[in-house]
Design a protein around this motif. Structure first.
Motif, PDB file in Angstrom:
ATOM      1  N   GLN A 164       0.001   0.721   2.722  1.00 19.10           N
ATOM      2  CA  GLN A 164      -0.778   1.074   1.541  1.00 19.10           C
ATOM      3  C   GLN A 164      -1.514  -0.165   1.053  1.00 19.10           C
ATOM      4  O   GLN A 164      -0.891  -1.125   0.576  1.00 19.10           O
ATOM      5  N   ASN A 180      -4.795   0.166  -4.360  1.00 17.29           N
ATOM      6  CA  ASN A 180      -5.570   1.291  -4.901  1.00 17.29           C
ATOM      7  C   ASN A 180      -5.980   2.311  -3.844  1.00 17.29           C
ATOM      8  O   ASN A 180      -7.032   2.960  -3.981  1.00 17.29           O
ATOM      9  N   GLN A 181      -5.191   2.419  -2.805  1.00 20.72           N
ATOM     10  CA  GLN A 181      -5.477   3.405  -1.768  1.00 20.72           C
ATOM     11  C   GLN A 181      -4.237   4.250  -1.482  1.00 20.72           C
ATOM     12  O   GLN A 181      -3.140   3.945  -1.947  1.00 20.72           O
ATOM     13  N   GLY A 182      -4.451   5.302  -0.712  1.00 22.00           N
ATOM     14  CA  GLY A 182      -3.332   6.110  -0.268  1.00 22.00           C
ATOM     15  C   GLY A 182      -2.619   5.472   0.906  1.00 22.00           C
ATOM     16  O   GLY A 182      -2.964   4.373   1.334  1.00 22.00           O
TER      17      GLY A 182
END
Lengths: 112, 113
Positions: A38, A41-43
């Motif tokens: 990860q 700020n991402q999946g």
């Protein structure tokens, strides 16, 4: 039910050094094992997975992991890390019932 | 083409409000999930739907209600929001038993003030 323990919450390492992120699992049945990454700020993105067969699994971005049934481990390794590998790494285990459980995560920080 | 898309990406709301988060996947997967990630990055499964049928319902407050109108959509509705609901919520999808792994959306950061 299966569970996962990631043994290190934070791993700092210098650029171009090797790294190992440790993961132990617990399950009474056959499992599938995964590593996800990860970025901020991402999946989560799948790095690699072990289903069966060869115990050494190669994934994206130069990562590999080794399944060790006797030690119930699935450690993630990379021979030479880059600054861009700085991220949170999650080990996960899933049985055949679509119930994936994640470890608490290991924060890998690569320093110049 | 986004494989698993969530909206909104950010959601700031006051305590006591009701809000929804939408999730859609265009991968043709038959199973969808909601996960909650807290401030310490811990990921906890909340719900799982297979072909519109609820198959996993972890211990979450009944203020949280998932709705799956079809197998490509899984929405999350939250009533009477509380400060402790602040987290990042991830939608994911998979095919079959999940042996291929899950595909995650980019997350919805919910902040309750």
């Amino acid at each position: 039910a299966q569970s996962v323990t990631q043994l290190d919450s934070q791993v700092p390492v210098f650029e171009e050094a090797p790294v190992e992120l440790r993961c132990n699992y617990s399950s009474s049945v056959s499992v599938y094992l995964f590593w996800y990454v990860q970025y901020p700020n991402q999946g989560l993105q799948l790095l690699l997975k072990y289903l069966s067969g060869s115990t050494l699994v190669k994934g994206i971005n130069g990562f590999e992991a080794e399944f060790n049934k006797s030690q119930t481990s699935f450690h993630l390794r990379k021979p030479s890390v880059h600054i861009s590998d700085t991220a949170e790494y999650f080990c996960a285990v899933s049985g055949r019932n679509n119930d994936m459980r994640f470890g608490a995560g290991t924060r890998l920080t690569v320093k110049p | 083409d986004t494989a698993v898309s969530q909206t909104p990406k950010y959601l700031v709301t006051q305590m006591g409000n009701d809000k929804s988060i939408k999730c859609e996947q265009n991968l043709g997967h038959d199973t969808m999930y909601w996960y909650k990630q807290d401030s310490k990055k811990f990921l906890k499964i909340m719900f799982s739907y297979n072909n519109k049928e609820l198959i996993i319902n972890e211990t979450v407050p009944n203020r949280f209600s998932p709705k799956s109108p079809d197998k490509a959509h899984l929405n999350l509705h939250i009533n009477s929001l509380e400060l402790g609901d602040s987290a990042v919520y991830f939608c994911a999808s998979s095919q079959g038993t999940g042996s291929y792994g899950y595909t995650f959306g980019s997350g919805t950061r919910l902040t309750v003030v």
